[in-house]
Scaffold this motif. Structure first.
Motif, PDB file in Angstrom:
ATOM      1  N   LEU A 173      28.284  22.164  64.909  1.00  0.00           N
ATOM      2  CA  LEU A 173      27.998  21.887  66.316  1.00  0.00           C
ATOM      3  C   LEU A 173      28.178  20.410  66.639  1.00  0.00           C
ATOM      4  O   LEU A 173      28.739  20.055  67.679  1.00  0.00           O
ATOM      5  CB  LEU A 173      26.570  22.320  66.664  1.00  0.00           C
ATOM      6  CG  LEU A 173      26.385  23.759  67.085  1.00  0.00           C
ATOM      7  CD1 LEU A 173      24.913  24.045  67.296  1.00  0.00           C
ATOM      8  CD2 LEU A 173      27.163  24.066  68.332  1.00  0.00           C
ATOM      9  N   VAL A 196      24.479  21.514  75.017  1.00  0.00           N
ATOM     10  CA  VAL A 196      24.283  21.902  73.614  1.00  0.00           C
ATOM     11  C   VAL A 196      23.649  20.753  72.838  1.00  0.00           C
ATOM     12  O   VAL A 196      22.739  20.964  72.021  1.00  0.00           O
ATOM     13  CB  VAL A 196      25.621  22.337  72.974  1.00  0.00           C
ATOM     14  CG1 VAL A 196      25.487  22.507  71.477  1.00  0.00           C
ATOM     15  CG2 VAL A 196      26.110  23.624  73.609  1.00  0.00           C
ATOM     16  N   LEU A 231      20.176  21.601  71.186  1.00  0.00           N
ATOM     17  CA  LEU A 231      20.226  21.940  69.763  1.00  0.00           C
ATOM     18  C   LEU A 231      20.358  20.762  68.799  1.00  0.00           C
ATOM     19  O   LEU A 231      19.793  20.806  67.717  1.00  0.00           O
ATOM     20  CB  LEU A 231      21.390  22.902  69.519  1.00  0.00           C
ATOM     21  CG  LEU A 231      21.285  24.257  70.213  1.00  0.00           C
ATOM     22  CD1 LEU A 231      22.543  25.058  69.970  1.00  0.00           C
ATOM     23  CD2 LEU A 231      20.063  25.007  69.742  1.00  0.00           C
TER      24      LEU A 231
END
Length: 109
Positions: free
Chosen positions: A45, A78, A82
């Protein structure tokens, strides 16, 4: 155009933080058995956010601010949720600083 340069700098710093913070967390998580399951997706990610931010920087340099804003929203969210709170906040500030219209439209008026 100082605001555009500032926005690019904030987006770059935010994307670098979005890659560094998950790696630190991943190293800590790798010390546990359950952490191995979460460490690798966190690193991917972070890398995806970094690559997407580089594409946004390219769009900004081309003067396509609207497309850059649209492309930055997902990695910024994101990062906020996260991976990297600080990186996501810096990208959010860079997003807000960017002009709303494209450079070509401003120069032709």
């Amino acid at each position: 155009m100082a605001d555009v340069e500032t926005a690019k700098l904030l987006i770059r710093i935010g994307s670098i933080l979005a890659i560094i913070e998950p790696m630190i967390i991943a190293v800590i998580l790798l010390m546990t058995i359950i952490g191995i399951i979460f460490a690798i997706p966190l690193m991917f990610l972070g890398y995806w956010i970094y690559k997407r931010s580089e594409e946004v920087i390219t769009l900004i340099e081309e003067g396509r601010y609207k497309e850059a804003k649209d492309k930055l929203i997902v990695p910024m969210v994101v990062a906020l949720i996260l991976t990297s709170r600080l990186g996501g906040i810096l990208m959010l500030i860079g997003l807000v600083i960017l002009p709303s219209s494209n450079e070509q439209q401003i120069t032709t008026l």
